[in-house]
Write a protein that holds these residues in place. Structure first.
Motif, short mmCIF file in Angstrom:
data_model
loop_
_atom_site.label_atom_id
_atom_site.label_comp_id
_atom_site.label_asym_id
_atom_site.label_seq_id
_atom_site.Cartn_x
_atom_site.Cartn_y
_atom_site.Cartn_z
N LYS A 57 -2.30 7.90 -11.43
CA LYS A 57 -2.20 7.87 -12.89
C LYS A 57 -0.81 8.33 -13.28
O LYS A 57 -0.28 9.31 -12.74
CB LYS A 57 -3.26 8.79 -13.52
N LYS A 58 -0.20 7.64 -14.24
CA LYS A 58 1.16 7.96 -14.65
C LYS A 58 1.17 9.24 -15.50
O LYS A 58 0.37 9.38 -16.43
CB LYS A 58 1.74 6.82 -15.49
N THR A 88 1.31 1.74 -19.36
CA THR A 88 -0.03 1.54 -18.82
C THR A 88 -0.45 2.82 -18.11
O THR A 88 0.33 3.76 -17.95
CB THR A 88 -0.03 0.35 -17.84
N ASP A 89 -1.70 2.85 -17.66
CA ASP A 89 -2.26 4.09 -17.13
C ASP A 89 -1.91 4.39 -15.68
O ASP A 89 -1.76 5.56 -15.31
CB ASP A 89 -3.79 4.07 -17.26
N TYR A 90 -1.82 3.35 -14.85
CA TYR A 90 -1.68 3.56 -13.42
C TYR A 90 -0.61 2.65 -12.81
O TYR A 90 -0.39 1.54 -13.31
CB TYR A 90 -3.00 3.26 -12.70
N ASN A 91 0.00 3.13 -11.73
CA ASN A 91 0.87 2.26 -10.94
C ASN A 91 0.94 2.78 -9.52
O ASN A 91 0.54 3.92 -9.22
CB ASN A 91 2.26 2.12 -11.56
N GLY A 92 1.45 1.93 -8.63
CA GLY A 92 1.55 2.32 -7.23
C GLY A 92 1.91 1.14 -6.35
O GLY A 92 2.43 0.12 -6.83
N VAL A 93 1.61 1.28 -5.06
CA VAL A 93 1.97 0.27 -4.07
C VAL A 93 0.76 -0.05 -3.20
O VAL A 93 0.04 0.85 -2.76
CB VAL A 93 3.13 0.75 -3.18
N TYR A 94 0.57 -1.35 -2.94
CA TYR A 94 -0.51 -1.81 -2.08
C TYR A 94 -0.03 -3.05 -1.32
O TYR A 94 0.38 -4.03 -1.94
CB TYR A 94 -1.75 -2.15 -2.92
N LYS A 95 -0.03 -2.97 -0.01
CA LYS A 95 0.41 -4.08 0.86
C LYS A 95 1.80 -4.58 0.49
O LYS A 95 2.08 -5.77 0.55
CB LYS A 95 -0.60 -5.23 0.78
N GLY A 96 2.66 -3.67 0.06
CA GLY A 96 4.02 -4.04 -0.29
C GLY A 96 4.18 -4.57 -1.69
O GLY A 96 5.30 -4.90 -2.11
N TYR A 98 3.92 -4.07 -5.86
CA TYR A 98 3.86 -3.10 -6.94
C TYR A 98 2.62 -3.39 -7.78
O TYR A 98 2.39 -4.53 -8.20
CB TYR A 98 5.11 -3.19 -7.83
N ILE A 99 1.80 -2.37 -8.01
CA ILE A 99 0.55 -2.50 -8.75
C ILE A 99 0.68 -1.72 -10.05
O ILE A 99 1.12 -0.56 -10.05
CB ILE A 99 -0.64 -1.95 -7.95
N ASP A 100 0.29 -2.34 -11.16
CA ASP A 100 0.39 -1.68 -12.47
C ASP A 100 -0.80 -2.13 -13.31
O ASP A 100 -1.05 -3.33 -13.44
CB ASP A 100 1.71 -2.09 -13.15
N GLY A 132 7.51 -9.80 -10.07
CA GLY A 132 6.64 -10.00 -8.92
C GLY A 132 5.55 -8.98 -8.75
O GLY A 132 4.88 -8.93 -7.71
N GLY A 133 5.35 -8.12 -9.76
CA GLY A 133 4.30 -7.12 -9.68
C GLY A 133 2.92 -7.71 -9.90
O GLY A 133 2.77 -8.83 -10.42
#
Length: 203
Positions: A57-58, A88-96, A98-100, A132-133
């Motif tokens: 969570k950001k 937005t509420d969340y971000n991070g990394v999954y399998k290379g 960027y997830i938001d 590319g996110g």
């Protein structure tokens, strides 16, 4: 401590993974009624602990207004304001990747009000998509206990139709365009399975 949110909402209780992660013997229904944020936090803690994804969570910067110093070694924040609306509420990394994403809840049973999203959030997700996110929205119908993951590209389509009078997204449309996320024990919301499908569709 008084914290003033831009939209007037009240602060949510702090997430404690040691308290909120269920044991292997708990029923998957034991914590029904949790907020969507708690359910996502629980899932993210599971993904992190199992080295699957790093999604958090950001934090939102705050402006301190009143601070008391009861003793020289400690300070107590009495009042604070959020400096700017969050994206937005969340971000991070999954399998290379960027997830938001953002998380929203409604008590409506037939549709999700578009007013729950803000223009700056939509702009933010559009910019992330251009780079590319992977962006999406969690939508929970609390009265129905249904959770969906709606890809940002589909959200944009509904958002852009507001000028024509659209004020909400029908549940039937979310069922068609999105991915229903069923509850499990661990993770509580296995949403990365839906993210895998979004990634596959972008290739």
């Amino acid at each position: 401590m008084n914290i003033h949110y831009p939209n007037g909402q009240q602060p949510k209780r702090e997430y404690n993974p040691q308290r909120d992660l269920p044991t292997p013997h708990q029923s998957i229904y034991a914590k029904r009624g949790m907020s969507l944020e708690d359910e996502i936090n629980h899932s993210n803690q599971y993904y992190l602990a199992n080295h699957i994804a790093v999604i958090h969570k950001k934090p939102t910067p705050i402006q301190l207004v009143k601070v008391d110093y009861p003793k020289r070694s400690a300070a107590v924040i009495k009042e604070a304001y959020f400096r700017r609306p969050s994206t937005t509420d969340y971000n991070g990394v999954y399998k290379g990747y960027y997830i938001d994403f953002d998380a929203k809840e409604t008590r409506n049973k037939r549709s999700f009000p578009l007013k729950n999203f803000h223009p700056h959030q939509i702009r933010h997700m559009r910019e992330c998509i251009k780079q590319g996110g992977i962006c999406f929205a969690f939508i929970k119908f609390t009265e129905l206990d249904l959770v969906y993951l709606l890809p940002a590209t589909n959200l944009f389509e509904f958002w852009d139709q507001q000028s024509g009078g659209r004020k909400s997204i029908p549940l039937a449309s979310i069922e068609k365009c999105g991915y229903q996320i069923g509850y499990r024990l661990n993770p509580r919301l296995p949403y990365l399975e839906a993210v895998d499908r979004i990634i596959a569709n972008t290739k």
